[in-house]
Design an enzyme around this catalytic site. Structure first.
Site, PDB file in Angstrom:
ATOM      1  N   LYS A 117     -37.438 -32.775  81.620  1.00  0.00           N
ATOM      2  CA  LYS A 117     -36.437 -33.717  81.104  1.00  0.00           C
ATOM      3  C   LYS A 117     -35.311 -33.940  82.108  1.00  0.00           C
ATOM      4  O   LYS A 117     -34.723 -35.028  82.155  1.00  0.00           O
ATOM      5  CB  LYS A 117     -35.891 -33.224  79.767  1.00  0.00           C
ATOM      6  CG  LYS A 117     -36.945 -33.248  78.656  1.00  0.00           C
ATOM      7  CD  LYS A 117     -36.342 -33.038  77.285  1.00  0.00           C
ATOM      8  CE  LYS A 117     -37.429 -33.192  76.216  1.00  0.00           C
ATOM      9  NZ  LYS A 117     -36.893 -33.165  74.853  1.00  0.00           N
ATOM     10  N   LYS A 199     -50.247 -37.224  78.150  1.00  0.00           N
ATOM     11  CA  LYS A 199     -50.140 -37.189  76.698  1.00  0.00           C
ATOM     12  C   LYS A 199     -49.403 -38.421  76.189  1.00  0.00           C
ATOM     13  O   LYS A 199     -48.432 -38.871  76.789  1.00  0.00           O
ATOM     14  CB  LYS A 199     -49.397 -35.917  76.272  1.00  0.00           C
ATOM     15  CG  LYS A 199     -49.333 -35.701  74.769  1.00  0.00           C
ATOM     16  CD  LYS A 199     -48.601 -34.401  74.459  1.00  0.00           C
ATOM     17  CE  LYS A 199     -48.420 -34.235  72.957  1.00  0.00           C
ATOM     18  NZ  LYS A 199     -47.619 -33.017  72.646  1.00  0.00           N
ATOM     19  N   LYS A 202     -43.503 -41.070  73.284  1.00  0.00           N
ATOM     20  CA  LYS A 202     -42.561 -42.091  72.825  1.00  0.00           C
ATOM     21  C   LYS A 202     -41.812 -42.720  73.992  1.00  0.00           C
ATOM     22  O   LYS A 202     -41.399 -43.871  73.920  1.00  0.00           O
ATOM     23  CB  LYS A 202     -41.521 -41.465  71.885  1.00  0.00           C
ATOM     24  CG  LYS A 202     -42.041 -40.960  70.552  1.00  0.00           C
ATOM     25  CD  LYS A 202     -40.870 -40.336  69.799  1.00  0.00           C
ATOM     26  CE  LYS A 202     -41.293 -39.746  68.472  1.00  0.00           C
ATOM     27  NZ  LYS A 202     -40.172 -39.111  67.767  1.00  0.00           N
TER      28      LYS A 202
END
Length: 332
Positions: A117, A199, A202
């Site tokens: 992140k 994967k 969103k």
């Protein structure tokens, strides 16, 4: 520390950022719905986790209630399960602070998602982003959960949760139940349609990356048609052919057919035929969810009342766990 229900207790959370997609549904939400008779389920919209990345406040509020409405439309029944918003129970943040003070820096530094992140948001590397696994641990431990449904990418966080709980129990006295991972065998890892090596997410930017639960039939058909496959022609379950394997796994989950019968169904047929069949089964499977959400979303007051009632019913468990932890460490 155990709880009084005869059913095993399961805790799971989902962030209200972005749009809920097929990977979320097949990997998590569908299992939540199917397990409501078997377990005492506690489902949480983890909106406090969302603010580790800068959010538009009004959009975050709207997305929080939208996600809750979609979960209700998917079949979460608050007569059988708890569904609430994380920030409405203050003990989550309060317990996270106690856990923060009992997690070594080295343990937190090894969390791979912080690195991921940080790379995605280099201009907003904040303390919350670094120590949010402590909040995740608090989410789970507050409710004395027996099981936590996790994907492979979340196993590390659950291990941290287990470690801090065992250390706390050893050092201060019995306080937390030690949760076990619950990993579904099929559908735990749905991959992106445009990149089957990654994967379904969103946050991915590609317009054909993910199928969202509120996508229209036309959009679903377009995304299926553009899904990445390969240059071969036979349609078989082969993990080395990532794009095809991903599509077949999605088809398998929705249709509940055996792999042998699916391969027989598409024998001698091309990828175009598979993609259209997949689009049709997704559209039909999502139709009742979309219809239910259309009704639920018209009444925000109903969604708020359901969430508040559920939070009120679950708050005493969180309060009891926090007060015990607080007492054990010497806070008054």
């Amino acid at each position: 520390m155990s709880h009084t229900s005869s059913k095993k207790r399961v805790f799971s959370g989902i962030q209200p950022t972005g749009n809920i997609h097929l990977g979320n549904y097949l990997g998590a939400v569908r299992h939540w719905v199917d397990s409501q008779e078997q377990y005492e389920n506690i489902f949480c919209v983890v909106n406090s986790h969302a603010i580790t990345i800068r959010q538009n406040p009004q959009e975050l509020q709207n997305k929080t209630y939208e996600l809750a409405g979609i979960l209700l439309a998917c079949g979460i029944d608050t007569k059988k399960s708890h569904l609430f918003i994380q920030s409405q129970i203050d003990e989550h943040a309060a317990l996270a602070w106690i856990l923060d003070c009992n997690i070594p820096m080295g343990d937190m530094s090894r969390m791979t998602q912080f690195k991921d992140k940080s790379n995605k948001n280099p201009k907003n590397i904040n303390v919350g982003l670094f120590n949010y696994p402590a909040l995740m641990a608090a989410d789970i431990l507050l409710y004395q959960a027996d099981f936590v449904p996790v994907g492979e990418d979340q196993k590390q966080h659950l291990e941290l949760t287990r470690d801090v709980a065992m250390r706390f129990n050893r050092d201060y006295g019995e306080c937390f139940n030690i949760p076990e991972p619950m990993i579904p065998q099929v559908g735990a890892r749905v991959m992106g349609l445009d990149n089957p090596q990654s994967k379904m997410s969103k946050s991915a930017q590609g317009e054909n990356h993910a199928i969202f639960l509120l996508d229209s039939p036309d959009v679903i058909t377009r995304k299926c048609k553009k899904a990445v496959t390969d240059s071969q022609s036979n349609i078989v379950f082969d993990e080395s052919r990532a794009g095809l394997y991903n599509l077949l796994c999605i088809y398998e989950i929705f249709t509940q057919k055996s792999r042998k019968s699916i391969e027989a169904e598409f024998e001698g047929k091309g990828y175009g035929h598979l993609k259209m069949a997949l689009a049709e089964v997704i559209i039909e499977s999502l139709r009742p969810i979309q219809q239910s959400y259309a009704k639920i979303s018209q009444d925000k007051t109903y969604i708020q009342s359901v969430l508040t009632k559920s939070a009120d019913s679950i708050r005493p468990i969180a309060k009891n766990t926090y007060e015990n932890a607080k007492r054990l460490v010497g806070l008054v």
